[in-house]
Design a protein around this motif. Structure first.
Motif, PDB file in Angstrom:
ATOM      1  N   ILE A 144       0.822  -1.205   0.000  1.00 56.90           N
ATOM      2  CA  ILE A 144       0.000   0.000   0.000  1.00 56.90           C
ATOM      3  C   ILE A 144       0.865   1.268   0.000  1.00 56.90           C
ATOM      4  CG2 ILE A 144      -1.678   1.305   1.373  1.00 56.90           C
ATOM      5  CD1 ILE A 144      -2.940  -1.080   0.089  1.00 56.90           C
ATOM      6  N   THR A 145       2.044   1.170   0.577  1.00 60.49           N
ATOM      7  CA  THR A 145       2.919   2.344   0.636  1.00 60.49           C
ATOM      8  C   THR A 145       3.246   2.864  -0.769  1.00 60.49           C
ATOM      9  OG1 THR A 145       3.825   1.453   2.651  1.00 60.49           O
ATOM     10  CG2 THR A 145       5.076   3.207   1.611  1.00 60.49           C
ATOM     11  N   TYR A 146       3.495   1.923  -1.690  1.00 61.66           N
ATOM     12  CA  TYR A 146       3.813   2.364  -3.059  1.00 61.66           C
ATOM     13  C   TYR A 146       2.588   2.950  -3.746  1.00 61.66           C
ATOM     14  CZ  TYR A 146       8.037  -0.319  -2.226  1.00 61.66           C
ATOM     15  OH  TYR A 146       9.188  -0.786  -1.700  1.00 61.66           O
ATOM     16  N   TYR A 147       1.441   2.406  -3.404  1.00 64.53           N
ATOM     17  CA  TYR A 147       0.205   2.961  -3.957  1.00 64.53           C
ATOM     18  C   TYR A 147       0.046   4.419  -3.530  1.00 64.53           C
ATOM     19  CZ  TYR A 147      -4.729   4.052  -4.275  1.00 64.53           C
ATOM     20  OH  TYR A 147      -5.913   4.688  -4.532  1.00 64.53           O
ATOM     21  N   ALA A 148       0.246   4.653  -2.227  1.00 64.09           N
ATOM     22  CA  ALA A 148       0.070   6.011  -1.705  1.00 64.09           C
ATOM     23  C   ALA A 148       1.097   6.962  -2.318  1.00 64.09           C
ATOM     24  CB  ALA A 148       0.197   5.997  -0.183  1.00 64.09           C
ATOM     25  N   GLU A 149       2.271   6.427  -2.608  1.00 63.54           N
ATOM     26  CA  GLU A 149       3.271   7.294  -3.238  1.00 63.54           C
ATOM     27  C   GLU A 149       2.864   7.692  -4.647  1.00 63.54           C
ATOM     28  OE1 GLU A 149       6.973   5.273  -2.616  1.00 63.54           O
ATOM     29  OE2 GLU A 149       7.051   5.997  -0.545  1.00 63.54           O
ATOM     30  N   ALA A 150       2.246   6.757  -5.349  1.00 63.12           N
ATOM     31  CA  ALA A 150       1.758   7.080  -6.694  1.00 63.12           C
ATOM     32  C   ALA A 150       0.686   8.171  -6.617  1.00 63.12           C
ATOM     33  CB  ALA A 150       1.208   5.827  -7.363  1.00 63.12           C
ATOM     34  N   LEU A 151      -0.141   8.045  -5.598  1.00 62.01           N
ATOM     35  CA  LEU A 151      -1.203   9.037  -5.402  1.00 62.01           C
ATOM     36  C   LEU A 151      -0.594  10.414  -5.122  1.00 62.01           C
ATOM     37  CD1 LEU A 151      -4.183   8.274  -5.377  1.00 62.01           C
ATOM     38  CD2 LEU A 151      -4.107   8.254  -2.894  1.00 62.01           C
ATOM     39  N   ARG A 152       0.460  10.385  -4.332  1.00 60.82           N
ATOM     40  CA  ARG A 152       1.132  11.642  -4.000  1.00 60.82           C
ATOM     41  C   ARG A 152       1.733  12.277  -5.249  1.00 60.82           C
ATOM     42  NH1 ARG A 152       5.749  11.728   0.576  1.00 60.82           N
ATOM     43  NH2 ARG A 152       6.788  10.299  -0.832  1.00 60.82           N
ATOM     44  N   GLU A 153       2.225  11.417  -6.137  1.00 55.85           N
ATOM     45  CA  GLU A 153       2.824  11.924  -7.365  1.00 55.85           C
ATOM     46  C   GLU A 153       1.784  12.716  -8.176  1.00 55.85           C
ATOM     47  OE1 GLU A 153       5.036   8.799  -9.339  1.00 55.85           O
ATOM     48  OE2 GLU A 153       4.950   9.958 -11.203  1.00 55.85           O
ATOM     49  N   VAL A 154       0.594  12.162  -8.293  1.00 54.28           N
ATOM     50  CA  VAL A 154      -0.460  12.842  -9.048  1.00 54.28           C
ATOM     51  C   VAL A 154      -0.849  14.145  -8.354  1.00 54.28           C
ATOM     52  CG1 VAL A 154      -2.833  12.687  -9.867  1.00 54.28           C
ATOM     53  CG2 VAL A 154      -1.340  10.691  -9.983  1.00 54.28           C
ATOM     54  N   SER A 155      -0.981  14.044  -7.037  1.00 57.85           N
ATOM     55  CA  SER A 155      -1.390  15.219  -6.284  1.00 57.85           C
ATOM     56  C   SER A 155      -0.368  16.344  -6.407  1.00 57.85           C
ATOM     57  CB  SER A 155      -1.565  14.832  -4.818  1.00 57.85           C
ATOM     58  OG  SER A 155      -1.730  15.970  -4.028  1.00 57.85           O
ATOM     59  N   ALA A 156       0.905  15.968  -6.327  1.00 57.03           N
ATOM     60  CA  ALA A 156       1.958  16.981  -6.440  1.00 57.03           C
ATOM     61  C   ALA A 156       1.930  17.605  -7.820  1.00 57.03           C
ATOM     62  CB  ALA A 156       3.314  16.349  -6.150  1.00 57.03           C
ATOM     63  N   ALA A 157       1.702  16.780  -8.847  1.00 59.32           N
ATOM     64  CA  ALA A 157       1.674  17.304 -10.208  1.00 59.32           C
ATOM     65  C   ALA A 157       0.518  18.287 -10.388  1.00 59.32           C
ATOM     66  CB  ALA A 157       1.545  16.149 -11.199  1.00 59.32           C
ATOM     67  N   ARG A 158      -0.567  18.064  -9.640  1.00 62.49           N
ATOM     68  CA  ARG A 158      -1.714  18.981  -9.738  1.00 62.49           C
ATOM     69  C   ARG A 158      -1.525  20.214  -8.879  1.00 62.49           C
ATOM     70  NH1 ARG A 158      -7.502  16.521  -9.184  1.00 62.49           N
ATOM     71  NH2 ARG A 158      -7.976  18.561 -10.073  1.00 62.49           N
ATOM     72  N   LYS A 159      -0.420  20.261  -8.157  1.00 62.36           N
ATOM     73  CA  LYS A 159      -0.106  21.385  -7.270  1.00 62.36           C
ATOM     74  C   LYS A 159      -1.196  21.578  -6.220  1.00 62.36           C
ATOM     75  CE  LYS A 159       2.799  23.773 -10.587  1.00 62.36           C
ATOM     76  NZ  LYS A 159       2.580  22.924 -11.773  1.00 62.36           N
ATOM     77  N   GLU A 160      -1.685  20.458  -5.673  1.00 63.51           N
ATOM     78  CA  GLU A 160      -2.694  20.545  -4.620  1.00 63.51           C
ATOM     79  C   GLU A 160      -2.029  20.901  -3.296  1.00 63.51           C
ATOM     80  OE1 GLU A 160      -5.907  17.276  -6.211  1.00 63.51           O
ATOM     81  OE2 GLU A 160      -4.281  16.606  -4.965  1.00 63.51           O
ATOM     82  N   VAL A 161      -2.816  21.508  -2.415  1.00 61.14           N
ATOM     83  CA  VAL A 161      -2.301  21.806  -1.085  1.00 61.14           C
ATOM     84  C   VAL A 161      -2.082  20.474  -0.370  1.00 61.14           C
ATOM     85  CG1 VAL A 161      -2.792  22.881   1.132  1.00 61.14           C
ATOM     86  CG2 VAL A 161      -3.607  23.940  -0.972  1.00 61.14           C
ATOM     87  N   PRO A 162      -0.864  20.165   0.022  1.00 64.37           N
ATOM     88  CA  PRO A 162      -0.638  18.844   0.603  1.00 64.37           C
ATOM     89  C   PRO A 162      -1.077  18.756   2.063  1.00 64.37           C
ATOM     90  CG  PRO A 162       1.416  20.054   0.486  1.00 64.37           C
ATOM     91  CD  PRO A 162       0.360  20.957  -0.054  1.00 64.37           C
ATOM     92  N   GLY A 163      -1.414  17.560   2.491  1.00 63.80           N
ATOM     93  CA  GLY A 163      -1.639  17.296   3.913  1.00 63.80           C
ATOM     94  C   GLY A 163      -0.312  16.932   4.542  1.00 63.80           C
ATOM     95  N   ARG A 164      -0.286  15.941   5.415  1.00 63.57           N
ATOM     96  CA  ARG A 164       0.972  15.594   6.076  1.00 63.57           C
ATOM     97  C   ARG A 164       1.952  14.936   5.125  1.00 63.57           C
ATOM     98  NH1 ARG A 164      -0.239  11.627  10.099  1.00 63.57           N
ATOM     99  NH2 ARG A 164       1.793  11.861  11.045  1.00 63.57           N
ATOM    100  N   ARG A 165       3.209  15.259   5.282  1.00 60.41           N
ATOM    101  CA  ARG A 165       4.323  14.698   4.524  1.00 60.41           C
ATOM    102  C   ARG A 165       4.100  14.681   3.020  1.00 60.41           C
ATOM    103  NH1 ARG A 165       7.732  10.410   7.867  1.00 60.41           N
ATOM    104  NH2 ARG A 165       7.107  11.064   9.920  1.00 60.41           N
ATOM    105  N   GLY A 166       3.421  15.674   2.539  1.00 60.56           N
ATOM    106  CA  GLY A 166       3.251  15.799   1.101  1.00 60.56           C
ATOM    107  C   GLY A 166       2.163  14.906   0.531  1.00 60.56           C
TER     108      GLY A 166
END
Lengths: 591, 457
Positions: free
Chosen positions: B250-272
């Motif tokens: 699941i950790t790698y899944y969440a990292e993929a999600l973070r990648e998309v979120s970062a690319a969209r320049k969304e306001v991040p929650g904890r640890r990006g």
């Protein structure tokens, strides 16, 4: 002919939809989005464009589809039929939807909160010619065995009754007609509507004094919540927040309980749905489900409806409070509600406050908790209604510096701090007695002394001091070992240990232990503390602490919690007497 | 024929902007045709007027702003499902990967699923015997539960998961059983371990596998768990099977999600990680469960590695808030050579109370479980104290507890990855250990049970 405001979608981003051509709509109006009639609410206006949070899955929506305003803020239906039901965040009856749509929640599904076909037996309590005002009780409907639903005049209506009759009616039938001051006729049904974001009116608030008896020992005896008070239960996962909330929903002394499962697990709601009908309300003897209303917006259900769910829940609670009942609201968990708020705020591209939460997080939370309280209700009979609010908080990693936890602590009076270390040791409820607090203690103490036993609060204070001293002594033991302690200190450690294990520890899954009356709590505490008081005297007279600790009666005292309520008094007297005589025998032997 | 757009404007990371589109819907699936005829999939993340922001499910290599063509398909991402899926291996996007033929679909299912109406759920209360004492005895798994394994790099979570998949059975063993396995971002070796183990034990014939390896595009991982859960839903609720879903990591899944979120320049929650990580994870985990009137069930055991063994990291933290408990592996026990190194104190199964007791496991289960926890915890405290002060500093009874804690770890927890213990054996072993302690210490056990089972003096 249809003069409702119509617009057209120009943007879709998750639960946020922006529509054009909405200049004439009002803030917080409910809108129907697309042909599927998905329910949404206007949360921002920019000239012609309205930002809408949609309470359902938005997949499949696109620009060009219509948005129609209903011209009303988000409101719920209040009336007979709510009790025992399970609803989603915008009060759609989930059990009806299962029959209508199947096992899964489909988009655009609709069913009214109150059954339109079912008839209720209305028994009028007013007569033609009476002048009535908002809040006056027109009559009764026995909604469940344990609850009479008082049909009230809606808050802003008033006038002279021109017709009223008893009989069987549906919630939409007119049961009463009023003629107001301007001679206009008002038709009243058993159903009212109320916008969820606005608190229902009352005459005045009264400071709470009586404790809400929950049957949970560490709560009632150590960190009580008052009727009409507010409490928060923060804790990391696995520390037992939900079990505590369930215990309170089961055993707290209330006429009506509204349980809001807000962004939590589906199975937990199922648990309540299956377990509560089997359980008996200690006060009325009827099934617990006959006083419970469930709002279930689980974590996989649309996020915007989660935001609305706590308002829906508390509005229902206020409605029953207005009847003069004592109502408890459990919200599990307010952190998930805050996350819904954060998600919408992010989509609106608002400047974030702490941890990405919107800057208005604190004020929104405060508004929620302020809707609790003991109030003098509207109506000329001077009744009081009580609304107690208890919210769970799920801080990330159990870290209380989390903005949701901090904002909550500013708004509530009682703080039950759950501790993962206690939970690992399976000490439940894992309420940490060193860090929790209740600002109602003082008021409640006086009540306990007057109503349960006159030395209750003294016992509690001594017990609390003992627990405090234990933690200091534990530090010393950790550094230099048991042997360095004086005999009195060892007695303190021993007495504190039995307080923890035999009083504070309470098994929610045990038939008897799950609920303890105040009387029995007092008796347990009194037996345990007398070991300490008498033990001190015994050691003072140079008795052997080893023999004191190994007194066989201590096992019986420890097992006192297993004694059923009806036998508790006799057993208590017996144990008390036996303890004295055993101790006297020990004294004699030592001499 | 769907309309074709040659209006790709931006391609950046996993995101692409397509201009001048008409009648495109939110969350709609799109396909991108490259100049060489390759097809890539994407979905609409946001539609603003005539601009569609899409997220790629696959690598962006070779996509050209000039020549790329985009077609929107008027539906969401779907998976072809059929009973024939059993025994097959698929890619993270649901394409056959084992050289076998395409699946002849019984039907097409939207991979996002739809939330189960809480009023339609049936409460999980059937005991699953995993043969692992630390789970069966203390953190009991029930059908329809979601119980993750919290592990960390270097710990043998794969072996434990394989052991569960191999040994799990319900006491009434007549029903159909299947395993759905999803690999997200794990190494070839780890995935190979599972495939071999399934083959060795014959589990492969009743398994469906979705494999996204570490060198597959990270972005594909966002679809992989949804593919797996869709297959599981089909098997459970259309084919009446009891499905065990294993998912790693699941950790790698969440990292993929973070990648998309970062690319969209969304306001991040904890640890990006995105603020909606909780909701997103819940949309996976909550698909486990039982439904009234359906025979099948989905039991979900996701595995995640805690970065730096930190349980408060957002991924384990949010997972713990959604799932019904967690099994935590301990590095310390692993170092001491105990296997499986289950750290029983912070582990928890929230649904255990409904699955155990008379008629399900045995009448003494609940009481002994609480007592074992309490005694082990006290024993560990005593051991800690003796490290600082020496064993002499302990009271007599604490010394006994310390001895108990050692025996508990060696005999109860450390059973090896190949041993399967019946629930009776597990409970009896518990009594053997508790009998090391004097009777009056067993305060959490009812007296009549002590009389019946206690073996000490």
């Amino acid at each position: 002919m249809d003069n409702r405001v119509r617009g057209e979608i120009i943007k879709v981003s998750g639960p946020l939809v922006v529509a054009h051509g909405m200049r004439d709509a009002n803030m917080f109006d409910v809108v129907e989005v697309s042909e599927q009639k998905l329910i949404g609410e206007i949360i921002e206006m920019h000239g012609d464009d309205a930002s809408i949070q949609v309470y359902e899955e938005t997949a499949g929506l696109g620009p060009g589809e219509t948005v129609v305003s209903r011209g009303l803020p988000l409101s719920v239906e209040l009336g007979p039929g709510l009790i025992g039901g399970i609803y989603d965040g915008i009060l759609r009856p989930l059990d009806v939807l299962v029959e209508q749509e199947g096992n899964r929640i489909k988009k655009g599904a609709f069913a009214p909160a109150l059954n339109r076909e079912k008839t209720w037996t209305f028994e009028a309590r007013c007569k033609v010619g009476d002048r009535v005002f908002g809040g006056d009780i027109l009559g009764l409907v026995q909604e469940t065995e344990s609850l009479a639903h008082r049909i009230m005049v809606p808050p802003h209506a008033a006038g002279e009754i021109t017709s009223i009759e008893s009989g069987d009616f549906t919630v939409t039938d007119t049961i009463c007609r009023l003629k107001d001051d301007r001679g206009k006729t008002i038709e009243l049904t058993m159903m009212q509507r109320w916008p969820v974001r606005i608190g229902r009116p009352y005459i005045e608030k009264i400071a709470p004094e009586e404790p809400l008896v929950t049957g949970q020992r560490s709560i009632d005896s150590f960190f009580p919540v008052a009727k009409g008070g507010t409490a928060a239960v923060p804790g990391p996962f696995g520390s037992g927040k939900t079990v505590i909330q369930h215990q309170l929903a089961k055993w707290a002394e209330a006429d009506v309980v509204v349980y809001i499962g807000c962004g939590e697990r589906g199975n937990e709601m199922t648990d309540v749905l299956m377990e509560f009908p089997q359980l008996e309300d200690p006060k009325t003897g009827y099934s617990l489900m006959k006083r419970t209303i469930l709002i279930a917006n689980t974590s996989d259900m649309p996020v915007a409806a989660r935001e609305a769910s706590i308002y829906t829940g508390i509005t229902i609670a206020e409605y029953f409070r207005d009847m003069g009942y004592s109502v408890s609201v459990m919200a599990d968990s307010t952190s998930r509600w805050a996350e819904a708020l954060r998600e919408m705020s992010g989509r609106l591209e608002e400047m974030p406050g702490e941890e990405g939460y919107p800057a208005y997080l604190g004020s929104r939370l405060a508004v929620f908790y302020e809707r609790a309280g003991t109030v003098r209700c509207l109506g000329s009979d001077n009744r009081t209604g009580i609304l107690t609010a208890i919210g769970a908080v799920s801080p990330p990693g159990g870290d209380l510096s989390d903005p949701v936890a901090q904002s909550t602590l500013r708004s509530v009076q009682v703080f039950w701090s759950l501790d993962s270390q206690l939970a690992y040791r399976r000490h439940f409820p894992a309420i940490n007695w060193l860090t929790s607090y209740s600002l109602y203690s003082q008021k409640v103490d006086a009540w306990l002394d007057d109503n349960v036993a006159k030395d209750y609060s003294q016992l509690r204070k001594d017990a609390m001091r003992l627990l405090q001293e234990e933690s200091a002594l534990e530090e010393i033991v950790r550094l230099i070992g048991h042997d360095a302690l004086s005999e009195e200190d060892r007695l303190k450690l021993e007495a504190a240990r039995s307080l923890r294990e035999d009083f504070l520890h309470q098994n929610s899954f045990d038939e008897i232990d799950t609920f303890t009356s105040l009387k029995k709590q007092y008796r347990m505490l009194s037996l345990l503390m007398s070991f300490y008081y008498e033990g001190r005297r015994f050691l003072g007279a140079k008795g052997s602490y080893d023999r004191l600790f190994k007194m066989p009666i201590r096992d019986d005292i420890a097992r006192f919690k297993q004694v059923p309520e009806e036998k508790a008094e006799a057993r208590y007297e017996e144990l008390k007497a036996r303890f004295q005589s055993d101790l006297a025998a020990l004294h004699a032997e030592e001499k | 024929m769907a309309k074709e757009y040659r209006t790709i404007e931006d391609v950046a990371g996993p995101l692409m902007l397509v201009r001048n589109v008409k009648d495109v819907k939110y969350d709609e699936l799109g396909e991108i045709e490259l100049v060489n005829g390759d097809i890539r999939y994407c979905k609409v993340l946001e539609i603003d007027g005539e601009d569609a922001l899409v997220q790629l499910f696959e690598s962006s290599i070779g996509i050209s702003v000039n020549t790329g063509k985009v077609r929107f398909l008027g539906r969401g991402l779907e998976l072809a499902v059929a009973a024939d899926m059993l025994g097959r291996v698929f890619s993270g996007m649901g394409q056959p990967k084992d050289g076998g033929p395409e699946i002849i679909p019984d039907k097409m299912m939207d991979v996002n699923g739809t939330p189960i109406n809480p009023a339609a759920r049936d409460y999980p209360n059937e005991f699953i015997e995993t043969g692992v004492s630390a789970i069966d005895g203390l953190n009991t798994l029930v059908r329809g539960q979601k119980l993750p394994i919290f592990s960390a790099s270097g710990l043998p979570h794969a072996r434990l998961a394989a052991q569960i998949a191999r040994q799990a059975r319900v006491l009434d063993d007549s029903e159909k059983f299947a395993v759905v396995f999803a690999a997200m971002g794990i190494t070839f070796e780890e995935s190979d371990f599972f495939i071999r183990d399934f083959r060795r034990t014959g589990a492969l014939d009743r398994a469906v596998m979705f494999i996204n390896l570490a060198d597959d595009p990270a972005i594909e991982r966002i679809a992989t768990p949804r593919m797996a859960l869709t297959a599981a839903e089909y098997l459970a609720f259309d084919q009446d099977m009891h499905v065990l879903v294993l998912m790693t990591d699941i950790t790698y899944y969440a990292e993929a999600l973070r990648e998309v979120s970062a690319a969209r320049k969304e306001v991040p929650g904890r640890r990006g990680y995105p603020g909606y990580l909780y909701t997103d994870l819940a949309s996976l985990y909550e698909r486990a469960g039982r439904i009234k009137g359906k025979k099948g069930s989905i039991t979900f055991v996701p595995i995640l590695t805690m970065p730096d063994d930190d349980k408060t990291h957002p991924i384990p933290d949010l997972t713990g808030y959604i799932t019904e408990g967690q099994v935590i592996l301990s590095r310390e026990l692993h170092r001491s050579g105990y296997a499986p190194p289950v750290d029983v104190l912070p582990s928890l199964s929230r649904l255990k109370d409904k699955g155990i007791g008379k008629g399900k496991t045995r009448e003494d289960h609940a009481n002994t479980m609480n007592q074992l926890f309490a005694a082990y915890s006290r024993g560990k405290d005593a051991k800690e104290l003796s490290v600082i002060l020496g064993e002499e500093a302990l009271s007599e009874i604490d010394r006994l507890y310390a001895k108990f804690a050692d025996a508990f770890e060696q005999e109860y927890v450390s059973q090896g990855f190949e041993t399967s213990r019946s629930i009776e054996d597990t409970l009896d072993l518990g009594w053997d250990l508790l009998s090391m302690l004097p009777k009056n210490e067993l305060k959490r056990i009812r007296e009549d049970l002590i009389d019946k089972y206690y073996k000490g003096a």
